[in-house]
Design an enzyme around this catalytic site. Structure first.
Site, PDB file in Angstrom:
ATOM      1  N   HIS A   1      38.762  33.495  50.507  1.00 57.53           N
ATOM      2  CA  HIS A   1      39.441  32.219  50.739  1.00 57.53           C
ATOM      3  C   HIS A   1      39.932  32.087  52.180  1.00 57.53           C
ATOM      4  O   HIS A   1      41.033  31.583  52.429  1.00 57.53           O
ATOM      5  CB  HIS A   1      40.619  32.070  49.769  1.00 57.53           C
ATOM      6  CG  HIS A   1      40.931  30.660  49.399  1.00 57.53           C
ATOM      7  ND1 HIS A   1      41.370  29.735  50.318  1.00 57.53           N
ATOM      8  CD2 HIS A   1      40.868  30.009  48.212  1.00 57.53           C
ATOM      9  CE1 HIS A   1      41.589  28.580  49.704  1.00 57.53           C
ATOM     10  NE2 HIS A   1      41.279  28.717  48.426  1.00 57.53           N
TER      11      HIS A   1
ATOM     12  N   GLU B   1      34.364  28.212  50.425  1.00 61.42           N
ATOM     13  CA  GLU B   1      34.413  29.205  49.351  1.00 61.42           C
ATOM     14  C   GLU B   1      33.082  29.227  48.592  1.00 61.42           C
ATOM     15  O   GLU B   1      32.837  28.403  47.719  1.00 61.42           O
ATOM     16  CB  GLU B   1      35.550  28.881  48.391  1.00 61.42           C
ATOM     17  CG  GLU B   1      36.906  28.704  49.055  1.00 61.42           C
ATOM     18  CD  GLU B   1      37.869  27.962  48.157  1.00 61.42           C
ATOM     19  OE1 GLU B   1      38.088  28.408  47.007  1.00 61.42           O
ATOM     20  OE2 GLU B   1      38.386  26.915  48.589  1.00 61.42           O
TER      21      GLU B   1
ATOM     22  N   HIS C   1      42.255  30.677  40.434  1.00 64.43           N
ATOM     23  CA  HIS C   1      42.098  31.832  41.319  1.00 64.43           C
ATOM     24  C   HIS C   1      42.618  33.147  40.734  1.00 64.43           C
ATOM     25  O   HIS C   1      43.185  33.978  41.457  1.00 64.43           O
ATOM     26  CB  HIS C   1      42.775  31.565  42.657  1.00 64.43           C
ATOM     27  CG  HIS C   1      42.068  30.555  43.518  1.00 64.43           C
ATOM     28  ND1 HIS C   1      40.720  30.284  43.406  1.00 64.43           N
ATOM     29  CD2 HIS C   1      42.540  29.748  44.512  1.00 64.43           C
ATOM     30  CE1 HIS C   1      40.388  29.368  44.310  1.00 64.43           C
ATOM     31  NE2 HIS C   1      41.464  29.013  44.984  1.00 64.43           N
TER      32      HIS C   1
ATOM     33  N   ARG D   1      39.062  26.830  39.354  1.00 65.17           N
ATOM     34  CA  ARG D   1      39.845  26.417  38.190  1.00 65.17           C
ATOM     35  C   ARG D   1      39.100  26.625  36.871  1.00 65.17           C
ATOM     36  O   ARG D   1      37.880  26.461  36.810  1.00 65.17           O
ATOM     37  CB  ARG D   1      40.239  24.939  38.332  1.00 65.17           C
ATOM     38  CG  ARG D   1      41.157  24.692  39.508  1.00 65.17           C
ATOM     39  CD  ARG D   1      41.316  23.214  39.814  1.00 65.17           C
ATOM     40  NE  ARG D   1      42.260  23.012  40.927  1.00 65.17           N
ATOM     41  CZ  ARG D   1      41.934  23.064  42.212  1.00 65.17           C
ATOM     42  NH1 ARG D   1      40.674  23.289  42.560  1.00 65.17           N
ATOM     43  NH2 ARG D   1      42.850  22.891  43.145  1.00 65.17           N
TER      44      ARG D   1
ATOM     45  N   ASP E   1      38.279  18.720  48.435  1.00 65.44           N
ATOM     46  CA  ASP E   1      38.550  19.896  47.602  1.00 65.44           C
ATOM     47  C   ASP E   1      37.553  19.821  46.453  1.00 65.44           C
ATOM     48  O   ASP E   1      37.906  19.634  45.299  1.00 65.44           O
ATOM     49  CB  ASP E   1      39.990  19.901  47.094  1.00 65.44           C
ATOM     50  CG  ASP E   1      40.385  21.251  46.489  1.00 65.44           C
ATOM     51  OD1 ASP E   1      39.547  22.183  46.511  1.00 65.44           O
ATOM     52  OD2 ASP E   1      41.514  21.380  45.981  1.00 65.44           O
TER      53      ASP E   1
END
Length: 356
Positions: free
Chosen positions: A185, A321, A111, A86, A256
């Site tokens: 990803h 990631e 992304h 982000r 996350d």
């Protein structure tokens, strides 16, 4: 080692898509598309010698083109960029000039924008030897694409070797100062889809993590993991560790978050590991990147169906990631993601599979 290639459908504009299957002498296979550089399939053995596909994805290209998939944005197996993760407010500045980006995640850019690298057709070149199978993908991102400055030449090379390791090498050059942050990803499920990832054991070599705001943008602090559910320095069962509600850490539905690795830039140092006690499969991650974003598939809602017709609900897979930190262009205290003309940006990540 061998590489097979087969047609894998056409995009909405009629562009043909090819799947390249890299296979090593052990029988491990990696199916990779020239659309989005997507790792569409990846097989790994269990402790009994049985093989299973351990990444989420679809059996046909149409699955990656549906409205449900594009709106949900899980980015299964894809190369994401120009900037992974982000960017706050959908903008950043370089040398005093503000660059507005496409906003696709609340009020933020995520992304790479509306049509990021995950939705591009990449030029493919293959190479084979006794020791490895190589797929080299290249793409020229023109100046101004998705708001980013500079003509950016990108090469992503997938290499499968006989040690059951899939290596990803990234390289980029630009003709104008720009920002870059690339990752893959893929969502891993070491049970082969027999269960969610909640029972899998996770380790991350990180003493610190990045706290986030409610919109998942880092606050700017890099905090110790000690005494928190973010402490993964010893193997921890994913479900037990991440589902305890913690409003301050933004937990309750799952991870996350980005962890700051202890030894950034060292490809010989284990960055993270996942172990599935039921199958015996183990995944080890090595990277030159300073951080790793762990996403536990919290927002998968069961509306997407996978390669065996299974429903992808919450925690159907775990994304590891490897990357620079989120919102780095707006955070000078974070490791820089600026790439200038005359410089070459490089990054490497290795996903190595074994059993125990």
């Amino acid at each position: 080692m061998q590489i097979d290639q087969q047609p894998f459908g056409q995009t909405g504009s009629g562009a043909p898509v090819t799947r390249y299957t890299l296979e090593n002498k052990n029988g491990m296979k990696a199916g990779i598309l020239d659309y989005g550089g997507i790792v569409q399939s990846l097989t790994a053995p269990d402790r009994s010698g049985g093989w299973a596909d351990v990444v989420l994805g679809f059996p046909e290209l149409d699955g990656y083109l549906t409205e449900a998939y594009l709106e949900g944005g899980p980015y299964f197996g894809a190369i994401v960029g120009r900037f992974a993760n982000r960017i706050a407010g959908g903008q950043f500045s370089l040398d005093g000039k503000v660059y507005p980006l496409y906003i696709n995640n609340g009020g933020n850019a995520l992304h790479g924008g509306k049509v990021g690298f995950d939705k591009k057709i990449w030029k493919a070149v293959t190479r084979e030897s006794d020791r490895e199978a190589v797929l080299e993908l290249s793409y020229l991102s023109p100046d101004g694409e998705e708001g980013y400055p500079g003509n950016l030449e990108v090469t992503v090379t997938y290499t499968l070797n006989n040690e059951n390791a899939l290596r990803i090498d990234y390289r980029a050059v630009t003709d104008q100062k720009t920002v870059i942050n690339l990752t893959n990803h893929a969502y891993f499920n070491l049970s082969g889809g027999e269960d969610t990832v909640l029972h899998e054991m996770l380790t991350v070599d990180a003493d610190r993590f990045l706290p986030i705001r409610p919109d998942q943008i880092p606050t700017g602090e890099i905090r110790s993991v000690a005494g928190t559910p973010m402490d993964l320095r010893q193997p921890a069962m994913l479900g037990a560790q991440m589902l305890e509600p913690d409003e301050q850490l933004g937990l309750g539905h799952g991870y996350d978050h980005c962890w700051a690795l202890n030894v950034p830039g060292d490809l010989s140092r284990l960055a993270a590991a996942v172990y599935d006690p039921h199958s015996g499969r183990q995944l080890e991650v090595f990277t030159t990147e300073p951080g790793i974003q762990l996403y536990a598939g919290n927002f998968l809602d069961g509306s997407l169906r996978g390669k065996r017709g299974e429903s992808y609900g919450p925690h159907a897979g775990l994304a590891l990631e490897t990357q620079h930190f989120p919102d780095s262009p707006n955070r000078p205290e974070f490791p820089s993601t600026v790439l200038a003309p005359g410089r070459e940006w490089r990054s490497t990540t290795v996903y190595r599979f074994s059993v125990r």
